[in-house]
Design a protein around this motif. Structure first.
Motif, PDB file in Angstrom:
ATOM      1  N   VAL A  67       0.853  -1.185   0.000  1.00  0.00           N
ATOM      2  CA  VAL A  67       0.000   0.000   0.000  1.00  0.00           C
ATOM      3  C   VAL A  67       0.894   1.241   0.000  1.00  0.00           C
ATOM      4  O   VAL A  67       1.811   1.358   0.812  1.00  0.00           O
ATOM      5  N   HIS A  68       0.617   2.147  -0.943  1.00  0.00           N
ATOM      6  CA  HIS A  68       1.397   3.379  -1.081  1.00  0.00           C
ATOM      7  C   HIS A  68       0.604   4.547  -0.509  1.00  0.00           C
ATOM      8  O   HIS A  68      -0.547   4.756  -0.884  1.00  0.00           O
ATOM      9  N   ILE A  69       1.242   5.283   0.387  1.00  0.00           N
ATOM     10  CA  ILE A  69       0.607   6.460   0.965  1.00  0.00           C
ATOM     11  C   ILE A  69       1.484   7.685   0.674  1.00  0.00           C
ATOM     12  O   ILE A  69       2.630   7.538   0.247  1.00  0.00           O
ATOM     13  N   ALA A  70       0.924   8.890   0.916  1.00  0.00           N
ATOM     14  CA  ALA A  70       1.657  10.110   0.569  1.00  0.00           C
ATOM     15  C   ALA A  70       2.185  10.852   1.783  1.00  0.00           C
ATOM     16  O   ALA A  70       3.124  11.635   1.672  1.00  0.00           O
ATOM     17  N   THR A  71       1.555  10.618   2.951  1.00  0.00           N
ATOM     18  CA  THR A  71       1.982  11.328   4.163  1.00  0.00           C
ATOM     19  C   THR A  71       2.005  10.374   5.347  1.00  0.00           C
ATOM     20  O   THR A  71       1.321   9.335   5.338  1.00  0.00           O
ATOM     21  N   TYR A  72       2.753  10.756   6.358  1.00  0.00           N
ATOM     22  CA  TYR A  72       2.813   9.952   7.574  1.00  0.00           C
ATOM     23  C   TYR A  72       1.437   9.864   8.236  1.00  0.00           C
ATOM     24  O   TYR A  72       1.048   8.810   8.759  1.00  0.00           O
ATOM     25  N   GLN A  73       0.684  10.965   8.197  1.00  0.00           N
ATOM     26  CA  GLN A  73      -0.652  10.979   8.810  1.00  0.00           C
ATOM     27  C   GLN A  73      -1.539   9.880   8.227  1.00  0.00           C
ATOM     28  O   GLN A  73      -2.342   9.260   8.915  1.00  0.00           O
ATOM     29  N   GLN A  74      -1.347   9.642   6.931  1.00  0.00           N
ATOM     30  CA  GLN A  74      -2.170   8.642   6.239  1.00  0.00           C
ATOM     31  C   GLN A  74      -1.897   7.218   6.731  1.00  0.00           C
ATOM     32  O   GLN A  74      -2.727   6.318   6.543  1.00  0.00           O
ATOM     33  N   LEU A  75      -0.749   7.015   7.351  1.00  0.00           N
ATOM     34  CA  LEU A  75      -0.374   5.669   7.806  1.00  0.00           C
ATOM     35  C   LEU A  75      -1.430   5.105   8.755  1.00  0.00           C
ATOM     36  O   LEU A  75      -1.684   3.906   8.777  1.00  0.00           O
ATOM     37  N   HIS A  76      -2.063   5.995   9.530  1.00  0.00           N
ATOM     38  CA  HIS A  76      -3.061   5.532  10.504  1.00  0.00           C
ATOM     39  C   HIS A  76      -4.309   4.983   9.830  1.00  0.00           C
ATOM     40  O   HIS A  76      -5.090   4.275  10.463  1.00  0.00           O
ATOM     41  N   THR A  77      -4.500   5.264   8.551  1.00  0.00           N
ATOM     42  CA  THR A  77      -5.664   4.708   7.855  1.00  0.00           C
ATOM     43  C   THR A  77      -5.427   3.252   7.433  1.00  0.00           C
ATOM     44  O   THR A  77      -6.366   2.544   7.123  1.00  0.00           O
ATOM     45  N   VAL A  78      -4.158   2.819   7.394  1.00  0.00           N
ATOM     46  CA  VAL A  78      -3.887   1.446   6.947  1.00  0.00           C
ATOM     47  C   VAL A  78      -3.264   0.556   8.023  1.00  0.00           C
ATOM     48  O   VAL A  78      -3.400  -0.663   7.972  1.00  0.00           O
ATOM     49  N   ALA A  79      -2.571   1.176   8.997  1.00  0.00           N
ATOM     50  CA  ALA A  79      -1.888   0.381  10.026  1.00  0.00           C
ATOM     51  C   ALA A  79      -2.518   0.600  11.388  1.00  0.00           C
ATOM     52  O   ALA A  79      -2.860   1.728  11.756  1.00  0.00           O
ATOM     53  N   ALA A  80      -2.659  -0.499  12.169  1.00  0.00           N
ATOM     54  CA  ALA A  80      -3.289  -0.406  13.488  1.00  0.00           C
ATOM     55  C   ALA A  80      -2.279  -0.024  14.558  1.00  0.00           C
ATOM     56  O   ALA A  80      -2.633   0.565  15.567  1.00  0.00           O
ATOM     57  N   HIS A  81      -1.013  -0.360  14.316  1.00  0.00           N
ATOM     58  CA  HIS A  81       0.000  -0.124  15.352  1.00  0.00           C
ATOM     59  C   HIS A  81       1.332   0.181  14.676  1.00  0.00           C
ATOM     60  O   HIS A  81       1.723  -0.509  13.739  1.00  0.00           O
ATOM     61  N   ILE A  82       2.018   1.231  15.160  1.00  0.00           N
ATOM     62  CA  ILE A  82       3.302   1.609  14.582  1.00  0.00           C
ATOM     63  C   ILE A  82       4.359   1.534  15.681  1.00  0.00           C
ATOM     64  O   ILE A  82       4.462   2.440  16.516  1.00  0.00           O
ATOM     65  N   PRO A  83       5.124   0.441  15.714  1.00  0.00           N
ATOM     66  CA  PRO A  83       6.114   0.292  16.783  1.00  0.00           C
ATOM     67  C   PRO A  83       7.164   1.403  16.739  1.00  0.00           C
ATOM     68  O   PRO A  83       7.395   2.016  15.685  1.00  0.00           O
ATOM     69  N   HIS A  84       7.795   1.622  17.874  1.00  0.00           N
ATOM     70  CA  HIS A  84       8.790   2.675  18.008  1.00  0.00           C
ATOM     71  C   HIS A  84       9.887   2.577  16.936  1.00  0.00           C
ATOM     72  O   HIS A  84      10.260   3.568  16.303  1.00  0.00           O
ATOM     73  N   LYS A  85      10.391   1.357  16.718  1.00  0.00           N
ATOM     74  CA  LYS A  85      11.471   1.180  15.730  1.00  0.00           C
ATOM     75  C   LYS A  85      11.003   1.500  14.312  1.00  0.00           C
ATOM     76  O   LYS A  85      11.774   1.980  13.481  1.00  0.00           O
TER      77      LYS A  85
END
Ligand code: TXA
Ligand code: MG
Length: 347
Positions: A67-85
């Protein structure tokens, strides 16, 4: 009917992007350039549109898409959890050729992830890809825009060859800079697991994470000396030219003399023989085509898939390719060469 739109990456005409974005919004499939290879995209939240991608490529539906996104904010629409690393890597390498595997958000359709509970995601570093994603106001799921099993396309001509008549639109944005696909790193495990070497090297990743990453067994470890005396008929080929590819790797001097011996043998058998060289000394004689694809791993990465397609176009039966060091992007190059090879010779 396939609409072809030409866009210069440095002079993007908004109305041309808008046209392609409308097709995405309407559930169409659109080929667009990225910094790695061309992608075949559809609205990541439209399962029906995603299915068209699999049909156009002849891709098995159990192979998930990026999945290709354009901004970091958009990541929350596709991923449920973003680990620290993952955040650390994102800060350094996005936009860029690093794909991260993360826990998926529940509304990402199963067609994209092949039913997995994870999703592959990246921000591409290409002005046309970014403009298309933004204008489409969605995330775009896209595999490489080649027919399944063929080398990934790095020019619009490659795409046209594989996809004309099968997709709604092709955006011609020139040649892709990097030439091999993104690095894929599974961030749902610790240490992160390398699933595919690519445009961002493990050296770069390990420097930022300050820890070694793990290698999936399918990825050959650079420090692990696998001895392929002869490995004919490997299980399956990928990224592959039509011609039979013989990869020769090892000590430079011996590689060249082994390549020469193979060339002579196949010429005696009346085969059309093409050569892929990454160094320029000791030219091999009496072959039908020789392509020198560069003396740095970056140049070899940039030219490799074009070389496969060029030699197929010239009707070679046999391609003999010279391996390179697995340092930096060389690891991705050797991974693609080995996957494409029918036979690997280590000397
Ligand atoms: O550079 C690239 O990555 C290009 C451009 C277009 O972005 N895309 C690309 O996509 O190479 P594709 O489909 O050819 O390769 C995607 C790879 C596949 O090997 C797939 O198995 C893996 O990503 N993948 C996708 N989702 C995954 C997941 N949830 N878990 C593990 N692997 C996944
Ligand atoms: Mg692919």
């Amino acid at each position: 009917m396939t609409l072809v739109i030409s866009i210069h990456p440095q002079h993007i005409k908004k109305q041309r992007i808008r046209h392609a974005a409308t097709l995405i919004k309407q559930g169409g499939i659109v080929v667009f350039p990225t910094e790695t290879v061309y992608g075949l995209g559809a609205d990541a939240f439209n399962g029906k549109a995603i299915k068209k991608i699999f049909t156009a490529k002849g891709r098995p539906s159990n192979n998930p898409l990026i999945v290709h996104i354009a901004t970091y904010q958009q990541l929350h629409t596709v991923a449920a959890h973003i680990p620290h690393k993952a955040r650390t890597l994102i800060r350094t390498f996005w936009p860029g050729p690093l794909t991260l595997i993360l826990k998926k958000a529940h509304h990402v359709p199963k067609e994209v992830t092949a039913g997995l509970n994870t999703v592959a995601v990246r921000i591409p570093n290409h002005p046309i890809a970014l403009a298309l994603i933004k204008q489409s106001r969605t995330a775009i799921a896209a595999p490489s825009a080649n027919l399944s099993g063929k080398p990934s396309p790095t020019t619009a001509a490659h795409v046209f060859h594989d996809m004309n008549g099968k997709v709604d639109c092709i955006i011609n944005g020139g040649t892709c800079k990097i030439g091999v696909e993104s690095t894929i790193l599974d961030m749902t495990v610790d240490p992160p697991l390398l699933l595919r070497p690519g445009g961002i090297s493990i050296e770069q990743i390990e420097k930022i994470l300050k820890q070694p990453i793990a290698f999936h067994p399918a990825v050959s470890h650079p420090k692990q000396k696998v001895s392929f005396a002869k490995a004919p008929g490997m299980k399956y080929r990928h990224y592959a030219p039509k011609a039979q590819l013989i990869l020769v790797e090892g000590k430079h001097h011996e590689v060249i003399s082994k390549m020469d011996a193979f060339a002579r043998m196949y010429k005696k058998k009346q085969k059309k023989v093409g050569i892929i060289r990454c160094t320029s000394d000791g030219m091999l004689k009496k072959v039908d085509a020789t392509l020198f694809i560069g003396n740095t791993p970056q140049k070899v990465a940039h030219n490799l898939f074009t070389a496969f397609r060029t030699l197929d176009h010239k009707g070679m039966h046999i391609i003999i390719a010279e391996g390179i060091d697995e340092k930096h992007i060389g690891l991705a190059v050797m991974n693609r060469m080995r996957k494409a090879a029918s036979r690997i010779i280590r000397v």
